[in-house]
Design an enzyme around this catalytic site. Structure first.
Site, mmCIF file in Angstrom:
data_model
loop_
_atom_site.group_PDB
_atom_site.id
_atom_site.type_symbol
_atom_site.label_atom_id
_atom_site.label_comp_id
_atom_site.label_asym_id
_atom_site.label_seq_id
_atom_site.Cartn_x
_atom_site.Cartn_y
_atom_site.Cartn_z
ATOM 1 N N LYS A 76 2.771 62.948 58.375
ATOM 2 C CA LYS A 76 3.073 61.709 59.089
ATOM 3 C C LYS A 76 3.118 62.031 60.574
ATOM 4 O O LYS A 76 3.522 63.125 60.962
ATOM 5 C CB LYS A 76 4.394 61.100 58.620
ATOM 6 C CG LYS A 76 5.593 62.032 58.841
ATOM 7 C CD LYS A 76 6.905 61.306 58.927
ATOM 8 C CE LYS A 76 8.080 62.256 58.881
ATOM 9 N NZ LYS A 76 9.016 62.125 59.989
ATOM 10 N N HIS B 107 2.876 77.966 57.121
ATOM 11 C CA HIS B 107 1.624 78.046 57.882
ATOM 12 C C HIS B 107 1.569 79.310 58.734
ATOM 13 O O HIS B 107 0.534 79.944 58.863
ATOM 14 C CB HIS B 107 1.466 76.817 58.786
ATOM 15 C CG HIS B 107 0.742 75.685 58.135
ATOM 16 N ND1 HIS B 107 1.358 74.807 57.272
ATOM 17 C CD2 HIS B 107 -0.556 75.294 58.198
ATOM 18 C CE1 HIS B 107 0.476 73.911 56.861
ATOM 19 N NE2 HIS B 107 -0.692 74.177 57.403
HETATM 20 S S1 SF4 Z 1 12.734 58.957 56.559
HETATM 21 FE FE1 SF4 Z 1 13.999 59.960 58.090
HETATM 22 S S2 SF4 Z 1 14.800 61.766 57.097
HETATM 23 FE FE2 SF4 Z 1 13.077 61.056 55.905
HETATM 24 S S3 SF4 Z 1 11.286 62.184 56.674
HETATM 25 FE FE3 SF4 Z 1 11.403 60.257 57.807
HETATM 26 S S4 SF4 Z 1 12.582 60.763 59.647
HETATM 27 FE FE4 SF4 Z 1 12.938 62.396 58.175
#
Ligand code: SF4
Lengths: 279, 185
Positions: free
Chosen positions: B104, B39
Site C-alpha cells: 500500500k 528484503h
Molecule cells: S490500518 Fe492502520 S494499523 Fe493497519 S496497516 Fe493501515 S495504518 Fe497500519
C-alpha cells in the site's frame, strides 16, 4: 484515600488490548456507513464496503481488524485521592499488554531502534499519567499502527503565519501522507503548547468520538473548513481517488510561548482503536 | 468498476504487460511475503551470489507481517504494509525475475522506472482490511528467517486474492490518476 490494587490495572489493560483490536467503535462504523453513502467513486465505495465487512469479521471472530495491532499507548488519569497498591502503575500496564497480546493472538511489533530486535511481548507500553481531582482511575487504551504513525509531524511555525499557516501545514501533511496511513483517516492536530506537549495532545485528540462537534466554536469552524479542503484534494479512500480521504479533523489548542507557534499533526488510519475503563 | 482480471502466479511477461493502472485483479497461486528486514537479507544473498529461498522468476511478493494465527486458523489477520520501506530493494528483486509486488502507498520514482524497464507491476491491497484479506489465504509456510517473527519469509497459497494495479509497465500511477479525477479547487 481509595486503594486500588495494581492487578486491577493489569486486568483492564489485558482485556482492552483484545477488545480494542477486535471491536471497532460504533462511531467509526457509522462513519463508514455515511462514507459508503456519500462516496462518489466506485472504487471508494468498494473500499467502504470492504471495511464494513472487515470490522464485522473482526468483531464476530475475535480476530484483529488489522495485522498491525500497534504500539500500546495508554493514558492513565488517576485521582489524587487514589493509592495504587501491590505494584507500580507502569509495570501493571506492561503486564496487561504482555498478557493481552499473547492471549489475544495479537502481533508483537516493538523493537530496538538500532538492532531492530523484537521485544517479543509488545512491551514497553507508552504510558501517559495525569493526576486529576477525585478518587477515580480512568485508563484509555489506544494502540496505533506504524503506517499511520510514520505520517505524524511536529513543526514550529512562525507566529505571524497564524491560522493560515496552521491550516496549510495540515492539508499538505495529508497530501504528502497520501495512501500510506490507510485512508479513510482521522486527522488529529494540536496547535500551541510546547513541541512535546503538542505531539501528545495531537495523539489524544484522535480519541474524541467521530462525528462529535468541537466544544470550541472557533476550532469547530476550522475543523469543518479543513475537512472540506482535505477531501477536495480528491485522494479518497485508500488514496485511489474519491471524495472521502478524511472522516474527521480533530483539533485542540493550548497556550504557547509568545515567541512560538507549535503545531503537531497525528493522522490515524481507519483502524481507529481506543477503549476506556474506569476503575 | 471494470471487469476483474483473473491471473495465476507465477506471472508471465505477457500477464504483466497486459495490465493497466486501475485494473482490478484477482490472484490465485503462491505469494511470497517479505518486509524490509527480510528484503535486506534477500538482497544481501544476491550480492553474495547466493540463491534466494524461493524462485524469484515470475514471483509476486506480498509486503505483509501477519498477526499470529489462532489455533486451527491458517493465518492471523494479514493486510499490506506500507511499501516505500521496500523501495531501496525492489529493483534488485526485479532484476532476478520478480514480476509483482503487493503493498500500500506510493512508490519512489526510480522504482516506477524500474517497473517499466524490467516489466513488473505494483498492486495495492486494501490497507487495514486484514481480517477480510486473510480469508483468501489458504495455506502458509515459513520458508526463511523464522527469527524475524512476523517479518519472516512465508510461502502463501491464495485464492481469489483481490488487488488493484497501481503502477503498470508503462509508468502509469493510479494514485495520481485517481486524485486528478476527483480533485476540486
Ligand atoms: S490500518 Fe492502520 S494499523 Fe493497519 S496497516 Fe493501515 S495504518 Fe497500519
Amino acid at each position: 484515600m481509595r486503594e486500588i490494587d495494581a492487578s486491577a490495572i493489569t486486568e483492564a489493560v489485558r482485556t482492552m488490548s483484545m477488545s480494542a483490536n477486535y471491536d471497532l467503535g460504533d462511531d467509526v462504523v457509522k462513519a463508514f456507513e455515511r462514507g459508503l453513502e456519500q462516496e462518489e467513486s466506485p472504487t471508494g465505495k468498494a473500499v467502504f464496503k470492504a471495511l464494513l465487512e472487515n470490522s464485522k469479521i473482526a468483531r464476530n471472530e475475535k480476530v484483529p481488524m488489522c495485522q498491525d495491532t500497534g504500539f500500546a499507548v495508554v493514558f492513565v488519569e488517576i485521582g489524587q485521592d487514589v493509592h495504587v497498591t501491590g505494584g507500580a502503575i507502569r509495570e501493571a500496564v506492561n503486564a496487561g499488554v504482555r498478557k493481552g497480546y499473547e492471549e489475544g493472538y495479537l502481533r508483537k511489533s516493538i523493537c530496538d531502534p538500532f538492532t531492530r530486535t523484537n521485544t517479543k511481548d509488545n512491551t514497553p507500553a507508552v504510558v501517559f499519567t495525569e493526576v486529576v481531582d477525585g478518587a477515580g482511575l480512568k485508563i484509555t487504551f489506544a494502540p496505533k499502527g506504524g503506517g499511520s504513525e510514520n505520517m505524524a509531524r511536529v513543526t514550529m511555525l512562525t507566529p505571524s503565519g497564524g491560522k493560515e499557516a496552521v491550516a496549510d501545514f495540515i492539508v499538505n501533511r495529508c497530501q504528502e501522507a497520501g495512501s500510506n496511513p490507510c485512508p479513510p483517516v482521522i486527522v488529529g492536530a494540536c496547535i500551541g503548547g510546547t513541541p512535546e506537549l503538542a505531539a501528545m495532545l495531537a495523539k489524544k485528540a484522535l480519541i474524541r468520538p467521530l462525528g462529535t462537534k468541537n466544544p470550541d466554536p472557533e476550532l469547530a469552524e476550522m475543523e469543518d473548513q479543513l475537512l472540506a479542503r482535505i477531501n477536495n484534494l480528491g485522494m479518497g479512500p485508500q488514496g485511489l481517488g474519491g471524495r472521502i480521504f478524511a472522516l474527521g479533523v480533530h483539533l485542540v489548542k493550548h497556550p504557547c510561548h509568545i515567541a512560538t507557534l507549535p503545531l503537531a499533526v497525528n493522522i490515524c488510519c481507519h483502524a481507529s482503536r481506543h477503549k476506556e475503563t474506569e476503575l | 468498476m471494470s471487469e476483474v482480471i483473473r491471473l495465476t502466479t507465477p506471472l508471465t511477461e505477457e500477464d504483466v504487460a497486459s495490465l493497466k493502472a486501475g485494473d482490478q485483479v484477482s490472484l490465485t497461486g503462491v505469494l511470497y511475503t517479505a518486509r524490509d528486514a527480510a528484503h535486506k537479507r534477500l538482497v544481501a544473498l544476491l550480492d553474495e551470489g547466493k540463491e534466494l529461498p524461493f524462485d524469484a522468476k515470475g514471483a509476486v511478493i506480498y509486503y505483509v507481517g501477519p498477526s499470529p494465527a489462532k489455533p486451527g486458523a491458517v493465518v492471523g489477520s494479514a493486510g499490506p504494509t506500507t511499501s516505500y520501506r521496500m523501495d531501496a530493494y525492489s529493483e534488485r528483486m526485479m532484476e532476478v525475475g520478480m514480476k509483482g509486488m503487493i503493498g500500500k502507498g506510493k512508490r519512489a520514482g526510480d522504482v516506477v522506472d524500474a517497473m517499466v524497464k524490467h516489466k513488473a507491476v505494483y498492486f495495492a491491497a486494501i490497507g487495514g482490511a486484514a481480517a477480510l484479506i486473510a480469508r483468501s489465504i489458504k495455506k502458509v509456510d515459513v520458508i526463511a528467517y523464522e527469527d524475524l517473527g512476523p517479518e519472516a519469509v512465508r510461502r502463501m497459497e491464495v485464492e481469489d486474492f483481490k488487488v488493484v494495479v497501481i503502477n503498470d509497465t508503462n509508468g502509469a500511477d493510479l494514485y495520481e490518476q485517481g486524485q486528478e479525477r476527483y480533485r476540486k479547487e
